[in-house]
Every structure is written in C-alpha cells, then in structure tokens.
Design a protein around this motif. Structure first.
Motif, mmCIF file in Angstrom:
data_model
loop_
_atom_site.group_PDB
_atom_site.id
_atom_site.type_symbol
_atom_site.label_atom_id
_atom_site.label_comp_id
_atom_site.label_asym_id
_atom_site.label_seq_id
_atom_site.Cartn_x
_atom_site.Cartn_y
_atom_site.Cartn_z
ATOM 1 N N GLY A 1 0.845 -1.187 0.000
ATOM 2 C CA GLY A 1 0.000 0.000 0.000
ATOM 3 C C GLY A 1 0.881 1.237 0.000
ATOM 4 O O GLY A 1 1.801 1.347 -0.808
ATOM 5 N N SER A 2 0.626 2.129 0.925
ATOM 6 C CA SER A 2 1.413 3.369 0.943
ATOM 7 C C SER A 2 2.723 3.209 1.729
ATOM 8 O O SER A 2 3.563 4.105 1.739
ATOM 9 C CB SER A 2 0.581 4.505 1.556
ATOM 10 O OG SER A 2 0.184 4.103 2.856
ATOM 11 N N ARG A 3 2.890 2.040 2.406
ATOM 12 C CA ARG A 3 4.117 1.855 3.180
ATOM 13 C C ARG A 3 5.237 1.328 2.292
ATOM 14 O O ARG A 3 5.044 0.364 1.543
ATOM 15 C CB ARG A 3 3.889 0.872 4.338
ATOM 16 C CG ARG A 3 3.205 1.516 5.536
ATOM 17 C CD ARG A 3 2.745 0.489 6.525
ATOM 18 N NE ARG A 3 1.778 -0.420 5.904
ATOM 19 C CZ ARG A 3 1.446 -1.609 6.382
ATOM 20 N NH1 ARG A 3 2.013 -2.063 7.468
ATOM 21 N NH2 ARG A 3 0.543 -2.360 5.763
ATOM 22 N N VAL A 4 6.369 1.968 2.371
ATOM 23 C CA VAL A 4 7.528 1.566 1.549
ATOM 24 C C VAL A 4 8.653 1.154 2.475
ATOM 25 O O VAL A 4 8.907 1.806 3.489
ATOM 26 C CB VAL A 4 7.973 2.734 0.639
ATOM 27 C CG1 VAL A 4 9.198 2.344 -0.178
ATOM 28 C CG2 VAL A 4 6.844 3.154 -0.292
ATOM 29 N N PHE A 5 9.298 0.028 2.142
ATOM 30 C CA PHE A 5 10.402 -0.475 2.963
ATOM 31 C C PHE A 5 11.653 -0.510 2.083
ATOM 32 O O PHE A 5 11.699 -1.246 1.094
ATOM 33 C CB PHE A 5 10.081 -1.891 3.470
ATOM 34 C CG PHE A 5 8.800 -1.953 4.251
ATOM 35 C CD1 PHE A 5 8.781 -1.668 5.612
ATOM 36 C CD2 PHE A 5 7.595 -2.264 3.627
ATOM 37 C CE1 PHE A 5 7.596 -1.711 6.338
ATOM 38 C CE2 PHE A 5 6.405 -2.315 4.336
ATOM 39 C CZ PHE A 5 6.403 -2.038 5.698
ATOM 40 N N GLN A 6 12.630 0.281 2.473
ATOM 41 C CA GLN A 6 13.861 0.340 1.681
ATOM 42 C C GLN A 6 14.686 -0.923 1.893
ATOM 43 O O GLN A 6 14.723 -1.474 3.002
ATOM 44 C CB GLN A 6 14.694 1.553 2.106
ATOM 45 C CG GLN A 6 14.035 2.881 1.790
ATOM 46 C CD GLN A 6 13.765 3.077 0.302
ATOM 47 O OE1 GLN A 6 14.641 2.832 -0.522
ATOM 48 N NE2 GLN A 6 12.552 3.498 -0.048
ATOM 49 N N ASP B 1 14.590 5.511 -2.055
ATOM 50 C CA ASP B 1 14.623 6.749 -1.271
ATOM 51 C C ASP B 1 15.660 7.733 -1.832
ATOM 52 O O ASP B 1 16.861 7.487 -1.753
ATOM 53 C CB ASP B 1 14.955 6.386 0.184
ATOM 54 C CG ASP B 1 14.850 7.578 1.115
ATOM 55 O OD1 ASP B 1 14.844 8.725 0.621
ATOM 56 O OD2 ASP B 1 14.765 7.348 2.333
ATOM 57 N N ARG B 2 15.156 8.828 -2.387
ATOM 58 C CA ARG B 2 16.070 9.827 -2.982
ATOM 59 C C ARG B 2 16.920 10.504 -1.921
ATOM 60 O O ARG B 2 17.948 11.096 -2.214
ATOM 61 C CB ARG B 2 15.276 10.885 -3.761
ATOM 62 C CG ARG B 2 14.733 10.361 -5.080
ATOM 63 C CD ARG B 2 13.913 11.420 -5.803
ATOM 64 N NE ARG B 2 13.248 10.847 -6.960
ATOM 65 C CZ ARG B 2 13.716 10.936 -8.202
ATOM 66 N NH1 ARG B 2 14.816 11.589 -8.458
ATOM 67 N NH2 ARG B 2 13.066 10.377 -9.203
ATOM 68 N N GLY B 3 16.468 10.422 -0.680
ATOM 69 C CA GLY B 3 17.262 10.995 0.413
ATOM 70 C C GLY B 3 18.528 10.181 0.642
ATOM 71 O O GLY B 3 19.583 10.739 0.960
ATOM 72 N N ILE B 4 18.419 8.853 0.508
ATOM 73 C CA ILE B 4 19.590 7.992 0.709
ATOM 74 C C ILE B 4 20.450 7.986 -0.545
ATOM 75 O O ILE B 4 21.674 8.120 -0.496
ATOM 76 C CB ILE B 4 19.149 6.533 1.009
ATOM 77 C CG1 ILE B 4 18.293 6.458 2.272
ATOM 78 C CG2 ILE B 4 20.378 5.617 1.128
ATOM 79 C CD1 ILE B 4 17.711 5.071 2.545
#
Ligand code: SF4
Length: 268
Positions: free
Chosen positions: A216-221, A248-251
C-alpha cells in the motif's frame, strides 16, 4: 493498449535514448492473469501480494474469473501497430506472457506483432525464465527481462537458489537486451552474482532495475549494504541501473535512471 502514462512503478518503460530524448511509455496486455501467486513478507511482518492482482480484483469487468485465470485478448493484438510514434511498450503488466499456462501459439502471435511493429521497443518480464530460450532468437526490438523470485514462502537461501536457476536460463536467451528486475530487493543478491561471475565470467543480463518493497502506501527500503554491494558489482561490470521511484532519494543522492546501450548484435 494503455496510452496513459505508464502506471507508477513502471517508469522504466519511458526509455531514454542515446541522444537524450525519451520515448513515451505504454503498457500492452494481449494476455491477462497470472498463476504465480507472488507474495512478499514485509520487514514489519505484513504480507503483500502482487500489485496486478490487487488492480484486477478492483476492476473485475476485465477479470471476471479472477486474476488467477488466463485471458487471451486477440482484439488487443493490433494496438501497437496503430501507434505510429516510436514508444517503449511494457508487454504484460497484468500477466506473465511466458507463464507455463500460456499456449505457445499465443506467445508466438504476440512476438510476431512485436517484430512487425519494429519502430517500438518492447519490454517483457517473466518469472518463468525456463521457457524463454524456446523463443530464441527474440526480435531485435524486444528486451527480455526476468524478475527476482518472490519471497514470502522462501528463505534467503531459497531465493538465492532460485535466482541462480533464473540466471542459468537467462544465459540461454538470445536478445538485444536481457534485463533483471530486482524488485523488491528482499535479500542480499550480490553474493549470488559474485558466485556466478566466478564460474561464468559474465552476467547474463545487460540492464538492472532495483526497487524497494511496498505494501500500500508503506515503503520499505532494502538494506543499504545490500544495495551498495549490488551497485558496486554492477558498476564493475558496466551494467546500467534504473532505480524505481520507490527508492529513497534521500539515501541515494546519486540517483540512477540509466538505460542500456543498444548494440547491433544479440546477447547470448
Ligand atoms: S509474476 Fe508478476 S503478475 Fe504474476 S503474480 Fe507474480 S508479480 Fe503478479
């Protein structure tokens, strides 16, 4: 054929060419339904099933017998030929075209259309790669992909064994581009590739897609060290990498949306 923007997560069908221009991306489903029943266990313990199944169960008019059923849609066969502008076309976003249940004659009809619509680039993705070599050589405008085995009922050891078998089948495929969709990256795959390289010397694919897991809306890197070791291995082998939008564009500040360089010959 779906001429809307490709669904979220299939950005890689908008192929960027060597001159920097981007092809429009479409999905095309001359077959529908799938019997693989993929599920994944998320890091929080929840189980998620295939996105296509969720969609099919929401839009039941196109899937009156459920998702685990084979639908043959001959009326959709001509769709790519009607699109005159070159496009990237993902074949079977709601199916596995090469699934064991699909009659060979139907697969050959779909491949014939791909060959006739030579101005497009078609991308296929299967979780049944044992069947792929029987369709060698693939038309030059077809990129043949395999997805990482799904992992709900499988341990990482089982996943590694299945991946190794997939690589063996990919090695036999003769296509302009062979690719691996490593999505979600649910176990440490780099050691499997390293072991393969020790024995075989080269990877049996020319492009890799890497993605996170989502429910769903939860994403696990994926674990950062898994991604890092995979990126290093692929970089050393000059394999271009495309990050799915759920990474994740932050990582990953060094964001990757690379495409393969097309040569004239077939890989095998
Ligand atoms: S192979 Fe693809 S379409 Fe089939 S169940 Fe698995 S994820 Fe869904």
């Amino acid at each position: 054929m779906n001429r809307q923007k490709p669904p979220k997560g299939i950005e890689w069908t908008r192929i960027r060419q060597a001159d920097g221009t981007e092809l429009p991306g479409y999905t095309w489903n001359p077959t529908g339904g799938c019997f693989h029943g993929c599920t994944w266990r998320m890091p929080d313990g929840s189980i998620t099933e295939c996105y296509a199944k969720t969609i099919a169960e929401r839009f039941t008019s196109g899937y009156p017998h459920g998702f685990e059923h084979h639908y043959w849609r001959p009326h959709a066969l001509d769709a790519p030929k009607k699109v005159k502008q070159a496009a990237g076309i993902f074949v079977g976003s709601m199916a596995d075209l090469f699934g064991h249940w699909v009659p060979e004659e139907q697969i050959r009809q779909v491949l014939d259309v791909m060959e006739q619509a030579h101005w497009h680039t078609f991308q296929t993705l299967s979780k049944f790669p044992i069947r792929l070599p029987q369709f060698n050589p693939f038309p030059k405008n077809v990129w043949v992909g395999v997805s990482l085995p799904a992992g709900h009922l499988m341990s990482a050891t089982g996943g590694a064994r299945a991946l190794n078998a997939y690589l063996r089948h990919m090695k036999e495929v003769k296509a302009t581009v062979r690719f691996m969709s490593i999505e979600p990256l649910w176990f440490d795959v780099a050691p499997v590739f390293e072991e393969w390289l020790k024995q075989e010397g080269e990877l049996p694919f020319e492009w890799a897609i890497i993605g996170a897991a989502s429910n769903g809306s939860r994403v696990f890197q994926p674990k950062t060290e898994w991604t890092l070791s995979l990126l290093e291995l692929l970089e050393n082998r000059d394999v271009p990498v495309f990050f799915k939008g759920n990474m994740d564009r932050g990582i990953w500040t060094n964001w990757r949306e690379e495409f393969p360089i097309i040569s004239n010959g077939l890989h095998h």
